[in-house]
Design a protein around this motif. Structure first.
Motif, mmCIF file in Angstrom:
data_model
loop_
_atom_site.group_PDB
_atom_site.id
_atom_site.type_symbol
_atom_site.label_atom_id
_atom_site.label_comp_id
_atom_site.label_asym_id
_atom_site.label_seq_id
_atom_site.Cartn_x
_atom_site.Cartn_y
_atom_site.Cartn_z
ATOM 1 N N GLU A 147 0.858 -1.203 0.000
ATOM 2 C CA GLU A 147 0.000 0.000 0.000
ATOM 3 C C GLU A 147 0.886 1.243 0.000
ATOM 4 O OE1 GLU A 147 -2.409 -0.283 3.483
ATOM 5 O OE2 GLU A 147 -0.757 0.083 4.855
ATOM 6 N N ASN A 148 0.213 2.350 -0.300
ATOM 7 C CA ASN A 148 0.920 3.650 -0.370
ATOM 8 C C ASN A 148 2.084 3.580 -1.351
ATOM 9 O OD1 ASN A 148 -0.787 4.654 1.721
ATOM 10 N ND2 ASN A 148 0.575 3.710 3.257
ATOM 11 N N ILE A 149 1.835 3.024 -2.537
ATOM 12 C CA ILE A 149 2.886 2.892 -3.547
ATOM 13 C C ILE A 149 3.103 4.256 -4.214
ATOM 14 C CG2 ILE A 149 3.587 1.715 -5.666
ATOM 15 C CD1 ILE A 149 1.637 -0.537 -4.915
ATOM 16 N N THR A 150 4.325 4.686 -4.174
ATOM 17 C CA THR A 150 4.677 5.950 -4.844
ATOM 18 C C THR A 150 5.863 5.690 -5.759
ATOM 19 O OG1 THR A 150 6.146 6.635 -3.051
ATOM 20 C CG2 THR A 150 3.859 7.374 -2.928
ATOM 21 N N ILE A 151 5.837 6.370 -6.926
ATOM 22 C CA ILE A 151 6.913 6.240 -7.908
ATOM 23 C C ILE A 151 7.440 7.645 -8.185
ATOM 24 C CG2 ILE A 151 7.536 5.479 -10.232
ATOM 25 C CD1 ILE A 151 5.168 3.541 -10.072
ATOM 26 N N ALA A 152 8.748 7.788 -8.104
ATOM 27 C CA ALA A 152 9.367 9.106 -8.333
ATOM 28 C C ALA A 152 10.505 8.956 -9.319
ATOM 29 C CB ALA A 152 9.877 9.689 -7.021
ATOM 30 N N ALA A 153 10.719 10.013 -10.099
ATOM 31 C CA ALA A 153 11.859 10.084 -11.011
ATOM 32 C C ALA A 153 12.902 10.999 -10.385
ATOM 33 C CB ALA A 153 11.423 10.619 -12.370
ATOM 34 N N ILE A 154 14.114 10.556 -10.324
ATOM 35 C CA ILE A 154 15.199 11.339 -9.731
ATOM 36 C C ILE A 154 16.141 11.732 -10.866
ATOM 37 C CG2 ILE A 154 17.094 11.341 -8.070
ATOM 38 C CD1 ILE A 154 15.640 9.158 -6.533
ATOM 39 N N ASN A 155 16.368 13.049 -11.002
ATOM 40 C CA ASN A 155 17.245 13.507 -12.087
ATOM 41 C C ASN A 155 18.692 13.455 -11.659
ATOM 42 O OD1 ASN A 155 17.664 15.774 -10.478
ATOM 43 N ND2 ASN A 155 16.228 17.072 -11.616
ATOM 44 N N SER A 156 19.549 13.922 -12.532
ATOM 45 C CA SER A 156 20.991 13.831 -12.291
ATOM 46 C C SER A 156 21.435 14.690 -11.116
ATOM 47 C CB SER A 156 21.761 14.227 -13.550
ATOM 48 O OG SER A 156 21.384 15.548 -13.943
ATOM 49 N N ARG A 157 20.623 15.681 -10.733
ATOM 50 C CA ARG A 157 20.984 16.542 -9.603
ATOM 51 C C ARG A 157 20.360 16.047 -8.301
ATOM 52 N NH1 ARG A 157 19.253 22.266 -11.997
ATOM 53 N NH2 ARG A 157 17.569 20.916 -12.753
ATOM 54 N N GLY A 158 19.673 14.908 -8.356
ATOM 55 C CA GLY A 158 19.099 14.327 -7.151
ATOM 56 C C GLY A 158 17.720 14.838 -6.820
#
Length: 309
Positions: free
Chosen positions: A181-192
């Motif tokens: 539950e509470n699934i989150t997806i994030a994209a992290i760029n080259s600067r964090g």
């Protein structure tokens, strides 16, 4: 004197002829008597031979009849589970005697007829044994039917208990399965910098790494202990994204080997701890919807979709 001599000589010759005739007649009579007695003897012997042959035929018929009766008893007693060894030995002796090609004497015929007559008592004894065996088998059959009925009831009760146990186990198995539950997806760029998945699409320039976070829902039934947690990212063509050099590998799901993208080994203690996974693809993602599937051990516990523009 000469006349007297001649008369005496003639008388002697006449007497000699008469004696010869008498001797010949006696010989003829004796020969006739001999022929007659020989004829009588031959006739008597022929009658005796015919009588013996007839008695032998009758004896063979009795042997066949007794052998047939013995076979009937042997078959039934064997079916009823009785002892047939003694009967088989008697039958085999009768068959051997029946197959004998020698001509039996009157004394032998009489002795064998007497022996066959003695088997009447044996047949009566075996008939009584058959009746007893039938009664015993009927009793055993009735008892066996009762046992079968009781066994069937027990088996039915056991089957019902097994079904109840299986149903209960099935419910326990379902209840014990974990859920993400509470699934989150994030994209992290080259600067964090993180960009959390929203209704807007990710852009490839924003994706240096993909971050996937979730926690396992509270489950009081689930067994505590080690778990294998697999995360699988599927491209728009529904093929898994993986790189063995970056920790990807395979696992088994319902007998099928599948690729996972990232994996963690955890100790499940039902604390609700947040689990976080990172994956650096090293190349652009294809445009379109990507599905993230989460597995624990050998079943799926959750999924989420993100899009790349």
């Amino acid at each position: 004197m000469d006349n007297n001599f001649e008369n005496d000589l003639g008388q002697k010759k006449e007497q000699g002829k008469n004696i010869l005739i008498i001797v010949l007649v006696l010989l003829v009579i004796i020969s006739g008597i001999k022929l007659y007695t020989d004829y009588v003897d031959r006739t008597k012997k022929t009658e005796e031979i015919l009588l013996l042959s007839s008695e032998n035929n009758e004896l063979n018929q009795r042997l066949d009849s007794v052998t047939y009766q013995l076979n009937l008893r042997i078959q039934e007693i064997e079916q009823l589970g009785g002892d047939i060894q003694a009967l088989e030995e008697v039958r085999d002796q009768l068959i051997a005697e029946r197959n004998s090609s020698r001509q039996r004497s009157a004394a032998e015929i009489a002795a064998l007829n007497q022996k066959i007559s003695s088997y009447d008592g044996l047949l009566e004894q075996k008939d009584q044994e058959i009746l007893e065996l039938r009664a015993m088998n009927q009793q055993l059959y009735a008892e066996n039917q009762d046992l079968k009925s009781t066994q069937a009831q027990i088996e039915e009760e056991v089957a019902e208990l097994n079904i109840e146990r299986e149903n209960l186990q099935s419910k326990v198995d379902v209840a014990s399965k974990l859920k993400a539950e509470n699934i989150t997806i994030a994209a992290i760029n080259s600067r964090g910098r993180e960009r959390v998945e929203t209704t807007k699409d990710f852009k490839n320039r924003q994706i240096e790494r993909i971050k996937i976070s979730f926690n396992l829902a509270d489950n009081q039934v689930a067994e505590r202990g080690p778990r294998n947690v697999y995360v699988q990212i599927l491209a728009p063509n529904e093929q898994p994204i993986f790189d063995v050099a970056k920790g990807s590998g395979t696992f088994m799901l319902e007998g099928t080997e599948l690729f996972y993208t990232v994996k963690q080994d955890i100790i499940f203690d039902n604390s609700g701890e947040t689990l976080t996974f990172f994956y650096e693809k090293g190349s652009d993602y294809a445009s379109g919807d990507h599905e993230v599937r989460i597995f624990v051990d050998d079943y799926q516990v959750g999924s989420q979709v993100f899009s790349v523009k």
